[in-house]
Design an enzyme around this catalytic site. Structure first.
Site, PDB file in Angstrom:
ATOM      1  N   CYS A 121       2.704  -4.241  -1.242  1.00 34.80           N
ATOM      2  CA  CYS A 121       1.252  -4.287  -1.428  1.00 34.80           C
ATOM      3  C   CYS A 121       0.564  -4.718  -0.131  1.00 34.80           C
ATOM      4  O   CYS A 121       0.469  -3.943   0.818  1.00 34.80           O
ATOM      5  CB  CYS A 121       0.889  -5.151  -2.621  1.00 34.80           C
ATOM      6  SG  CYS A 121      -0.827  -4.904  -3.166  1.00 34.80           S
ATOM      7  N   HIS A 221       3.876  -2.794  -6.876  1.00 35.63           N
ATOM      8  CA  HIS A 221       4.589  -4.061  -7.098  1.00 35.63           C
ATOM      9  C   HIS A 221       5.889  -3.822  -7.869  1.00 35.63           C
ATOM     10  O   HIS A 221       5.926  -3.917  -9.105  1.00 35.63           O
ATOM     11  CB  HIS A 221       3.700  -5.036  -7.876  1.00 35.63           C
ATOM     12  CG  HIS A 221       2.609  -5.639  -7.057  1.00 35.63           C
ATOM     13  ND1 HIS A 221       2.810  -6.714  -6.221  1.00 35.63           N
ATOM     14  CD2 HIS A 221       1.301  -5.301  -6.926  1.00 35.63           C
ATOM     15  CE1 HIS A 221       1.676  -7.022  -5.611  1.00 35.63           C
ATOM     16  NE2 HIS A 221       0.742  -6.177  -6.025  1.00 35.63           N
ATOM     17  N   GLU A 223       8.166  -5.827  -8.107  1.00 34.22           N
ATOM     18  CA  GLU A 223       8.557  -7.124  -8.662  1.00 34.22           C
ATOM     19  C   GLU A 223       7.758  -7.503  -9.905  1.00 34.22           C
ATOM     20  O   GLU A 223       7.989  -8.577 -10.485  1.00 34.22           O
ATOM     21  CB  GLU A 223       8.414  -8.205  -7.583  1.00 34.22           C
ATOM     22  CG  GLU A 223       7.005  -8.714  -7.330  1.00 34.22           C
ATOM     23  CD  GLU A 223       6.112  -7.827  -6.494  1.00 34.22           C
ATOM     24  OE1 GLU A 223       5.163  -8.340  -5.881  1.00 34.22           O
ATOM     25  OE2 GLU A 223       6.347  -6.598  -6.457  1.00 34.22           O
TER      26      GLU A 223
END
Length: 255
Positions: A121, A221, A223
């Site tokens: 990001c 993202h 994660e």
């Protein structure tokens, strides 16, 4: 765990350890960053986590000098002066100029040394700015984030098409993927020797790679809790492969 694994150091570089004025946002960021650390440790990396706003740029470079790989994670907008932009744009967030300066220096050193680096990001945007690129400061509301919702609902799912010949496509094993994103800025002019490695359905760049160095950035993202379960692991495995290739090249050069 064998010595080969324990000797591999990954540094996860975040923006700051404290946002007392925005506790909900800070809590969300901590969930995401902690996932990167936990999954990297599971993959066998010895992980150090550093907040770039909490040290000087020189100290950040010193403390990351022995890193075998780097991950620059998400956070606030980059201070506009680093890419020739102006303040006062729509959706502008807080800025951490010390973090920006330090992270930009990290990217430039990683390029010089061939250190594998993944940007997530904001991390993608740092890569682009560090290599002379620019950013679109605000994109129209669309598929890239949910708006007017609590912070825990800001991430939105959408498709991404990877370039078939990209390192990302090789790492992820496919060219069409689903991602979770939450951003309002995007790459404008690409930095030196960077190429677009993925696009969203609206044509905006969703990932970039360096033409020759092991530097990759994803605008989404991996994660995030609702991301495909294997996505972050595959990207971390890509860092492992890049580190192994770098180590082999160094051994051959020394022979």
């Amino acid at each position: 765990m064998n010595e080969e694994f324990t000797n591999r150091m990954l540094v996860v570089v975040e923006v700051t350890t404290a946002r007392p004025d925005r506790p909900a946002y800070h809590a969300k960021v901590q969930v995401l960053n902690s996932r990167v650390v936990a999954d990297a440790e599971t993959a066998g990396w010895a992980v150090i986590r550093i907040a770039a706003a909490d040290v000087t740029p020189a100290e950040l470079l010193r403390r990351t000098a022995d890193a075998d790989a780097l991950v620059i994670v998400g956070g606030e907008d980059i201070t506009p002066r680093f890419y020739g932009g102006s303040a006062g744009y729509e959706g502008e967030t807080a800025h951490f100029a010390t973090a920006d300066e330090g992270q930009i220096a990290l990217v430039q050193r990683a390029l010089a040394l061939g250190t594998p680096l993944l940007g997530i990001c904001r991390g993608l945007q740092i890569i682009n700015v560090a290599l002379g690129g620019t950013l679109v400061q605000h994109i129209d509301d669309g598929i890239h984030k949910n708006i007017d919702v609590p912070i825990d609902q800001i991430l939105v799912a959408h498709g991404v098409s990877l370039a078939a010949d990209s390192t990302l496509a090789s790492s992820l094993g496919r060219v069409d993927i689903s991602v979770q994103s939450a951003h309002h800025q995007i790459v404008d002019r690409l930095g030196a020797n960077l190429v677009a490695a993925a696009h969203a359905p609206d044509g905006l760049i969703e990932a970039l790679e360096h033409e020759s160095a092991p530097i990759t950035g994803v605008q989404w993202h991996p994660e995030a809790p609702d991301s495909p379960a294997d996505q972050l692991g595959l990207l971390l495995a890509g860092l492992t492969a890049q580190h192994a290739a770098r180590a082999l090249a160094g051994s051959l050069a020394a022979a």
